[in-house]
Scaffold this motif. Structure first.
Motif, PDB file in Angstrom:
ATOM      1  N   ALA A 246       0.738  -1.090   0.156  1.00 14.11           N
ATOM      2  CA  ALA A 246       0.081   0.023   0.013  1.00 14.11           C
ATOM      3  C   ALA A 246       0.827   1.381  -0.033  1.00 14.11           C
ATOM      4  O   ALA A 246       0.463   2.205  -0.669  1.00 14.11           O
ATOM      5  CB  ALA A 246      -0.843   0.098   1.076  1.00 14.11           C
ATOM      6  N   ARG A 247       1.973   1.279   0.808  1.00 17.36           N
ATOM      7  CA  ARG A 247       3.025   2.356   0.808  1.00 17.36           C
ATOM      8  C   ARG A 247       3.375   2.741  -0.623  1.00 17.36           C
ATOM      9  O   ARG A 247       3.689   3.911  -0.958  1.00 17.36           O
ATOM     10  CB  ARG A 247       4.030   2.204   1.705  1.00 17.36           C
ATOM     11  CG  ARG A 247       3.544   2.094   3.315  1.00 17.36           C
ATOM     12  CD  ARG A 247       4.830   2.279   4.166  1.00 17.36           C
ATOM     13  NE  ARG A 247       4.455   2.047   5.555  1.00 17.36           N
ATOM     14  CZ  ARG A 247       4.675   1.055   6.186  1.00 17.36           C
ATOM     15  NH1 ARG A 247       5.156  -0.064   5.564  1.00 17.36           N
ATOM     16  NH2 ARG A 247       4.059   0.838   7.406  1.00 17.36           N
ATOM     17  N   GLU A 248       3.897   1.505  -1.269  1.00 23.45           N
ATOM     18  CA  GLU A 248       4.631   1.619  -2.569  1.00 23.45           C
ATOM     19  C   GLU A 248       3.419   2.281  -3.429  1.00 23.45           C
ATOM     20  O   GLU A 248       3.673   3.096  -4.340  1.00 23.45           O
ATOM     21  CB  GLU A 248       4.943   0.229  -3.015  1.00 23.45           C
ATOM     22  CG  GLU A 248       5.537   0.439  -4.356  1.00 23.45           C
ATOM     23  CD  GLU A 248       6.415  -0.929  -4.833  1.00 23.45           C
ATOM     24  OE1 GLU A 248       6.514  -0.869  -5.806  1.00 23.45           O
ATOM     25  OE2 GLU A 248       6.643  -1.728  -3.882  1.00 23.45           O
ATOM     26  N   LEU A 249       2.087   1.726  -3.473  1.00 31.58           N
ATOM     27  CA  LEU A 249       1.158   2.314  -4.469  1.00 31.58           C
ATOM     28  C   LEU A 249       0.966   3.579  -4.171  1.00 31.58           C
ATOM     29  O   LEU A 249       0.668   4.555  -5.180  1.00 31.58           O
ATOM     30  CB  LEU A 249      -0.077   1.281  -4.388  1.00 31.58           C
ATOM     31  CG  LEU A 249       0.080  -0.160  -4.618  1.00 31.58           C
ATOM     32  CD1 LEU A 249      -1.272  -1.190  -4.677  1.00 31.58           C
ATOM     33  CD2 LEU A 249       0.255  -0.166  -6.265  1.00 31.58           C
ATOM     34  N   TYR A 250       0.707   4.042  -2.841  1.00 29.93           N
ATOM     35  CA  TYR A 250       0.329   5.316  -2.415  1.00 29.93           C
ATOM     36  C   TYR A 250       1.377   6.347  -3.187  1.00 29.93           C
ATOM     37  O   TYR A 250       1.142   7.527  -3.569  1.00 29.93           O
ATOM     38  CB  TYR A 250       0.435   5.603  -1.156  1.00 29.93           C
ATOM     39  CG  TYR A 250      -0.092   6.913  -0.664  1.00 29.93           C
ATOM     40  CD1 TYR A 250      -1.109   7.518  -0.694  1.00 29.93           C
ATOM     41  CD2 TYR A 250       1.022   7.694   0.080  1.00 29.93           C
ATOM     42  CE1 TYR A 250      -1.420   8.741  -0.430  1.00 29.93           C
ATOM     43  CE2 TYR A 250       0.871   9.206   0.464  1.00 29.93           C
ATOM     44  CZ  TYR A 250      -0.653   9.588   0.261  1.00 29.93           C
ATOM     45  OH  TYR A 250      -0.608  10.813   0.580  1.00 29.93           O
ATOM     46  N   ALA A 251       2.750   6.057  -2.765  1.00 31.71           N
ATOM     47  CA  ALA A 251       3.936   6.626  -3.270  1.00 31.71           C
ATOM     48  C   ALA A 251       3.981   6.889  -4.933  1.00 31.71           C
ATOM     49  O   ALA A 251       4.028   7.974  -5.481  1.00 31.71           O
ATOM     50  CB  ALA A 251       5.225   6.132  -3.106  1.00 31.71           C
ATOM     51  N   LEU A 344      -5.322   0.675  12.198  1.00 36.25           N
ATOM     52  CA  LEU A 344      -3.926   1.223  12.362  1.00 36.25           C
ATOM     53  C   LEU A 344      -3.284   1.884  11.370  1.00 36.25           C
ATOM     54  O   LEU A 344      -2.276   2.406  11.759  1.00 36.25           O
ATOM     55  CB  LEU A 344      -3.106  -0.258  12.902  1.00 36.25           C
ATOM     56  CG  LEU A 344      -3.651  -0.607  14.295  1.00 36.25           C
ATOM     57  CD1 LEU A 344      -2.693  -1.875  14.678  1.00 36.25           C
ATOM     58  CD2 LEU A 344      -3.616   0.621  15.329  1.00 36.25           C
ATOM     59  N   ALA A 345      -3.441   1.503  10.183  1.00 35.41           N
ATOM     60  CA  ALA A 345      -2.787   2.357   8.870  1.00 35.41           C
ATOM     61  C   ALA A 345      -3.227   3.890   8.818  1.00 35.41           C
ATOM     62  O   ALA A 345      -4.244   4.197   9.289  1.00 35.41           O
ATOM     63  CB  ALA A 345      -3.337   1.609   7.628  1.00 35.41           C
ATOM     64  N   ARG A 346      -2.029   4.659   8.206  1.00 34.94           N
ATOM     65  CA  ARG A 346      -2.324   5.862   7.894  1.00 34.94           C
ATOM     66  C   ARG A 346      -3.588   6.003   7.031  1.00 34.94           C
ATOM     67  O   ARG A 346      -3.972   5.104   6.248  1.00 34.94           O
ATOM     68  CB  ARG A 346      -1.407   6.724   7.314  1.00 34.94           C
ATOM     69  CG  ARG A 346      -0.352   6.598   8.074  1.00 34.94           C
ATOM     70  CD  ARG A 346       1.012   7.693   7.804  1.00 34.94           C
ATOM     71  NE  ARG A 346       1.032   7.723   6.419  1.00 34.94           N
ATOM     72  CZ  ARG A 346       2.015   7.179   5.700  1.00 34.94           C
ATOM     73  NH1 ARG A 346       2.913   6.344   6.348  1.00 34.94           N
ATOM     74  NH2 ARG A 346       2.095   7.317   4.343  1.00 34.94           N
ATOM     75  N   PRO A 347      -4.923   7.052   7.222  1.00 33.07           N
ATOM     76  CA  PRO A 347      -5.960   6.867   6.441  1.00 33.07           C
ATOM     77  C   PRO A 347      -5.685   7.125   5.320  1.00 33.07           C
ATOM     78  O   PRO A 347      -6.512   6.300   4.348  1.00 33.07           O
ATOM     79  CB  PRO A 347      -6.681   8.502   7.071  1.00 33.07           C
ATOM     80  CG  PRO A 347      -5.951   8.634   8.396  1.00 33.07           C
ATOM     81  CD  PRO A 347      -4.615   7.998   8.390  1.00 33.07           C
ATOM     82  N   GLU A 348      -4.523   7.632   4.703  1.00 33.74           N
ATOM     83  CA  GLU A 348      -4.552   7.734   3.166  1.00 33.74           C
ATOM     84  C   GLU A 348      -4.040   6.226   2.516  1.00 33.74           C
ATOM     85  O   GLU A 348      -4.188   6.042   1.429  1.00 33.74           O
ATOM     86  CB  GLU A 348      -3.485   8.770   2.636  1.00 33.74           C
ATOM     87  CG  GLU A 348      -2.030   8.307   3.155  1.00 33.74           C
ATOM     88  CD  GLU A 348      -1.794   9.088   4.812  1.00 33.74           C
ATOM     89  OE1 GLU A 348      -0.609   9.413   5.007  1.00 33.74           O
ATOM     90  OE2 GLU A 348      -2.829   9.409   5.430  1.00 33.74           O
ATOM     91  N   LEU A 349      -3.502   5.533   3.438  1.00 31.81           N
ATOM     92  CA  LEU A 349      -3.182   3.988   2.900  1.00 31.81           C
ATOM     93  C   LEU A 349      -4.420   2.995   2.808  1.00 31.81           C
ATOM     94  O   LEU A 349      -4.112   2.132   2.417  1.00 31.81           O
ATOM     95  CB  LEU A 349      -1.990   3.726   3.712  1.00 31.81           C
ATOM     96  CG  LEU A 349      -0.682   4.544   3.711  1.00 31.81           C
ATOM     97  CD1 LEU A 349       0.311   3.689   4.541  1.00 31.81           C
ATOM     98  CD2 LEU A 349      -0.138   4.505   2.336  1.00 31.81           C
TER      99      LEU A 349
END
Length: 370
Positions: A246-251, A344-349
Motif C-alpha cells: 500500500a505504501r508503494e502504491l500510494y507513493a 492502524l494504518a494511516r488514513p491515506e493508505l
C-alpha cells in the motif's frame, strides 16, 4: 551449457556448499534475522555459533536432492507457523512423469515458489526449477543457496539492448532445454515483480521470452505448445506485506515514483516467509494448448485461467464491502486481523490495502481493477 544461469548440479554441490557455509556474510545475514540484538552487540559469539549449526545440519549433503531434503522440515515448520490451512487442487489432472512450465500469479517473492514446490512434493511430483531475478542475488551466498535449491537466474541488471536480448534468448533456450531435454519442470511468475494491487496480469513480454529461441522453420504455436504451460493461481487469505505494498502504491500515485530502502527486498522476504497468511490455496489449471499467433493471445489465456482459479476468502468480501460503504461482516479471526491492520494504518493508505483484497473478487468476476 548454461553454466552461468542454471541450478548447480550434483557434482558441484559439496564444493559450493562448503564455500557458502564459510562465507561471513551468510552468518551475518542469518544473525540479523534470527537474533538482531545479539548480532549487533556480540557478533563474535553469534556468527561462529551459526556457522557451526549450519555445518552440522548441512555437512552431510552431497547432492541437490539431499539439500532439498534438508530444507523440507524447515519448510514444513514454516508453513505450520504461518499458514492456517494449505490446500491444493488440480494436480490430479497432470502427469508426474512429464515436465511442465508453471506460470503463476506473483504475490510473494519467496513463498509463491516455495508453496508450489511443497505442493508438487506432497503429490509425488519432482520439484520445479525456479526462476529468480538477479536483483535478489546481490550476495554470493544468496545466489549459491538459490542455485543449490534448483533456482536459475533471470538476468535483469544487464545494460544495452544487444546484451539484454542475448540474455533473454539464453533464458528461452534454457527453459526449453529443461522441459524437453531434461524433463524438468519450471516455475516462473507471470510478470516481473509482485502484484501490488491484488489484480493478477500476465506480461506478454514474459511469453515473448519463451519464443525468442524459436527456430525459423518452427511455428509459434508449436513452440509454445510444447512447453506444457500450466497456469497456477495462488490465493492468500492474508498478505503479510499488504501495508508495505500500500505504501508503494500510494507513493507511485502521489509522487510518481517509489524508491526502495536499503535491504527492503531482504526484509520483504523475511516478513513474507514468517508473517501470518491465514489460509492459502493453490489451484493448478489445464495445460495450455491451442492455435496461437502472438504473445498477447497466450497471456490472455493464462489470465483467463488464473482469474477463474483464484480462490476468494472472507477477507476479500470484507474489503469490498468496506470500499462500497456497506456493512462488513467480521466472518473470522483473519478478517478481524485485517480490520485491525487497516484501522492502524494511516488514513491515506487504507484504500490501498482494501483494494488489494477487493480486486481478487473483481478479477474473478471479469471486472476491471479498482
Amino acid at each position: 551449457m548454461f553454466a552461468d544461469i542454471r541450478p548447480f548440479q550434483d557434482a558441484e554441490v559439496k564444493t559450493v556448499l562448503k564455500t557458502t557455509l564459510n562465507d561471513p556474510a551468510l552468518a551475518k545475514a542469518m544473525g540479523s534475522w534470527l537474533a538482531p540484538s545479539l548480532n549487533k552487540k556480540a557478533p563474535w559469539i553469534l556468527h561462529p555459533l551459526i556457522r557451526m549449526v549450519l555445518k552440522v545440519y548441512l555437512g552431510s549433503v552431497i547432492d541437490v536432492a539431499g539439500f532439498q531434503q534438508k530444507l523440507g522440515p524447515l519448510v514444513s515448520r514454516l508453513l505450520k507457523k504461518s499458514v492456517a490451512e494449505f490446500s491444493v487442487h488440480g494436480l490430479e489432472r497432470l502427469d508426474n512423469q512429464k515436465a511442465y512450465l508453471f506460470v503463476s500469479n506473483h504475490r510473494d517473492i519467496v513463498m509463491d515458489p516455495v508453496m508450489l514446490n511443497a505442493a508438487l512434493h506432497q503429490k509425488g511430483f519432482q520439484t520445479a526449477r525456479v526462476a529468480v531475478g538477479d536483483n535478489l542475488l546481490n550476495q554470493p551466498f544468496s545466489a549459491n543457496l538459490m542455485r543449490l535449491n534448483k533456482s536459475f537466474i533471470v538476468k535483469r541488471g544487464i545494460r544495452g539492448m544487444k546484451a539484454r536480448l542475448k540474455a533473454a534468448q539464453e533464458l528461452s533456450r534454457y527453459i526449453h532445454f529443461s522441459i524437453l531435454e531434461e524433463t524438468a519442470s519450471i516455475w516462473i511468475a507471470q510478470r516481473e515483480g509482485r502484484s501490488k494491487d491484488g489484480y493478477d496480469r500476465t506480461n506478454p513480454a514474459v511469453i515473448g521470452m519463451f519464443s525468442l529461441s524459436k527456430p525459423i522453420l518452427r511455428t509459434y504455436s508449436d513452440y509454445i505448445n510444447e512447453l506444457n504451460i500450466v497456469p497456477v493461481a495462488i490465493s492468500y487469505e492474508l498478505d503479510p506485506l499488504d501495508l508495505a505494498k500500500a505504501r508503494e502504491l500510494y507513493a507511485l500515485d502521489t509522487k510518481g515514483d517509489y524508491i526502495k530502502h536499503k535491504n527492503e527486498d531482504l526484509n520483504a522476504i523475511a516478513r513474507g516467509m514468517t508473517g501470518w497468511k491465514g489460509r492459502v490455496h493453490l489451484e493448478f489449471g489445464d495445460v495450455l494448448q491451442g492455435k496461437f499467433d502472438q504473445d498477447d493471445e497466450v497471456a490472455e489465456q493464462i489470465d483467463r485461467q488464473i482469474h477463474q482459479l483464484y480462490q476468494s476468502f472472507p477477507t476479500n468480501a470484507w474489503a469490498e464491502a468496506c470500499l462500497n460503504n456497506e456493512v462488513a461482516e467480521i466472518a473470522n479471526a483473519n478478517v478481524a486481523t485485517l480490520k485491525n491492520r487497516v484501522e492502524l494504518a494511516r488514513p491515506e493508505l487504507r484504500p490501498y490495502i482494501l483494494k488489494q483484497y477487493a480486486n481478487g473478487l473483481r478479477m474473478r468476476r471479469g471486472e476491471a481493477p479498482l
